[in-house]
Design a protein around this motif. Structure first.
Motif, PDB file in Angstrom:
ATOM      1  N   ASP A 192       0.846  -1.188   0.000  1.00  0.00           N
ATOM      2  CA  ASP A 192       0.000   0.000   0.000  1.00  0.00           C
ATOM      3  C   ASP A 192       0.885   1.243   0.000  1.00  0.00           C
ATOM      4  OD1 ASP A 192      -2.558   1.168   0.106  1.00  0.00           O
ATOM      5  OD2 ASP A 192      -2.578   1.269   2.303  1.00  0.00           O
ATOM      6  N   ASN A 232      -3.653   5.374  -3.386  1.00  0.00           N
ATOM      7  CA  ASN A 232      -4.837   6.221  -3.198  1.00  0.00           C
ATOM      8  C   ASN A 232      -4.370   7.659  -3.327  1.00  0.00           C
ATOM      9  OD1 ASN A 232      -3.948   7.189  -0.616  1.00  0.00           O
ATOM     10  ND2 ASN A 232      -4.774   5.359   0.370  1.00  0.00           N
ATOM     11  N   LYS A 291      -9.943   2.047  -8.882  1.00  0.00           N
ATOM     12  CA  LYS A 291     -10.487   2.098  -7.518  1.00  0.00           C
ATOM     13  C   LYS A 291     -11.596   3.150  -7.480  1.00  0.00           C
ATOM     14  CE  LYS A 291      -7.933   1.705  -3.157  1.00  0.00           C
ATOM     15  NZ  LYS A 291      -6.758   2.216  -2.436  1.00  0.00           N
ATOM     16  N   PHE A 333     -11.564  -1.134   5.524  1.00  0.00           N
ATOM     17  CA  PHE A 333     -10.453  -0.432   6.188  1.00  0.00           C
ATOM     18  C   PHE A 333     -10.427  -0.802   7.676  1.00  0.00           C
ATOM     19  CE2 PHE A 333      -9.349   3.576   3.491  1.00  0.00           C
ATOM     20  CZ  PHE A 333      -9.372   2.826   2.322  1.00  0.00           C
ATOM     21  N   ARG A 381      -8.866   1.983  10.370  1.00  0.00           N
ATOM     22  CA  ARG A 381      -9.707   3.165  10.642  1.00  0.00           C
ATOM     23  C   ARG A 381     -10.910   2.794  11.495  1.00  0.00           C
ATOM     24  NH1 ARG A 381      -9.327   7.061   5.255  1.00  0.00           N
ATOM     25  NH2 ARG A 381      -7.115   6.627   4.890  1.00  0.00           N
ATOM     26  N   ALA A 387      -7.577  -3.636   3.994  1.00  0.00           N
ATOM     27  CA  ALA A 387      -6.814  -2.386   3.852  1.00  0.00           C
ATOM     28  C   ALA A 387      -6.757  -1.655   5.187  1.00  0.00           C
ATOM     29  CB  ALA A 387      -7.468  -1.510   2.787  1.00  0.00           C
ATOM     30  N   SER A 388      -5.973  -0.573   5.190  1.00  0.00           N
ATOM     31  CA  SER A 388      -5.761   0.210   6.413  1.00  0.00           C
ATOM     32  C   SER A 388      -5.151  -0.667   7.503  1.00  0.00           C
ATOM     33  CB  SER A 388      -7.094   0.843   6.863  1.00  0.00           C
ATOM     34  OG  SER A 388      -6.910   1.718   7.938  1.00  0.00           O
ATOM     35  N   ARG A 439      -2.336  -1.719  10.057  1.00  0.00           N
ATOM     36  CA  ARG A 439      -1.431  -0.899  10.876  1.00  0.00           C
ATOM     37  C   ARG A 439      -0.288  -1.681  11.509  1.00  0.00           C
ATOM     38  NH1 ARG A 439      -5.081   3.373  11.960  1.00  0.00           N
ATOM     39  NH2 ARG A 439      -5.690   3.967   9.858  1.00  0.00           N
TER      40      ARG A 439
HETATM   41  O1  G3P Z   1      -5.233   2.187   0.681  1.00  0.00           O
HETATM   42  C1  G3P Z   1      -6.165   2.534   1.616  1.00  0.00           C
HETATM   43  C2  G3P Z   1      -5.815   2.246   3.058  1.00  0.00           C
HETATM   44  O2  G3P Z   1      -4.945   1.185   3.161  1.00  0.00           O
HETATM   45  C3  G3P Z   1      -5.505   3.444   3.885  1.00  0.00           C
HETATM   46  O3  G3P Z   1      -4.877   3.145   5.105  1.00  0.00           O
HETATM   47  O4  G3P Z   1      -3.653   3.817   7.149  1.00  0.00           O
HETATM   48  O5  G3P Z   1      -4.675   5.588   5.668  1.00  0.00           O
HETATM   49  O6  G3P Z   1      -6.108   4.123   7.065  1.00  0.00           O
HETATM   50  P1  G3P Z   1      -4.838   4.237   6.300  1.00  0.00           P
END
Ligand code: G3P
Length: 219
Positions: free
Chosen positions: A6, A28, A83, A129, A132, A164-165, A167
């Protein structure tokens, strides 16, 4: 499980692609802004470096302009996945672009109902996500588990769950335990997957003992 990275940082992508571990890339608008380069140059570099799907996000929010942008992005390379956001216009755009033979990643998914709609319109990927959701005291991984259960109920739902997202390494391991199809992982987290302090300590000890023998494998 497939691993996507990512990021829009081409140096990181090149480095990680050399490991053979990369199955694709997601970008993104925030990651493109962070890379500080021309969007189309970045996409050309990434698509030349990775065979798997490279997600490129539309920035239009209305159906017609999403379709125009999506078609332009899809024409850049065979491995582009367009996307689109999980909105009504995004879902409509997903349906049409998919019918045209374009891979579509429906992003910004935060609920089960949204995930069902993404599958209904034939998305190639849905991106829930998890980080988040964790940030607002929900359990992102519960969403992954429930999407997986629902998708497994219907043969006609072929959408892949792209977590996604992410951590931390625990998110990746839990996604694998739940049977998610793909994790898109920031480079820093991807590198952490291989780290363990006992590996470092064990290797140090082996090398010290080996040095004490005075031997060499290669002369
Ligand atoms: O690509 C989208 C996603 O992975 C964003 O991650 O860390 O900005 O919530 P984040």
């Amino acid at each position: 499980m497939k691993f996507f990275v990512d990021t829009a940082d081409i140096e990181e992508i090149r480095d990680l692609a050399a490991t053979g571990l990369l199955d694709g890339v997601t970008t993104n608008p925030s990651l493109v802004a962070k890379a500080g380069r021309d969007f189309f140059d970045v996409l050309a570099d990434i698509c030349a470096c990775v065979e798997g799907p490279v997600s490129a996000e539309v920035t239009a929010i209305e159906f017609e302009s999403m379709i125009e942008e999506g078609r332009k992005l899809a024409a850049l390379a065979n491995n582009i996945a367009v996307k689109v956001p999980l909105t009504w216009d995004g879902l409509k755009a997903c349906r049409l672009l998919t019918q045209e033979g374009t891979k579509v990643n429906v992003t910004l998914c935060f609920s089960l109902s949204q995930a069902v709609l993404a599958a209904k319109v034939g998305a190639t990927f849905v991106s829930p996500f998890v980080g988040r959701l964790d940030d607002i005291s929900h359990d992102g991984m519960d969403l992954i588990a429930d999407i997986k259960k629902i998708y497994d109920n219907y043969e006609s739902f072929t959408t892949e769950i792209l977590v996604a997202s992410i951590r931390h390494p625990g998110h990746v391991v839990e996604a694998a335990r739940l049977g998610a199809d793909i994790c898109t992982v920031p480079p820093v987290v991807l590198r952490k997957l291989a780290s363990h302090p006992l590996t470092d300590r064990g290797l140090e000890q082996f090398l010290e003992d080996w040095r004490s023998t005075g031997q060499k494998i290669l002369n």
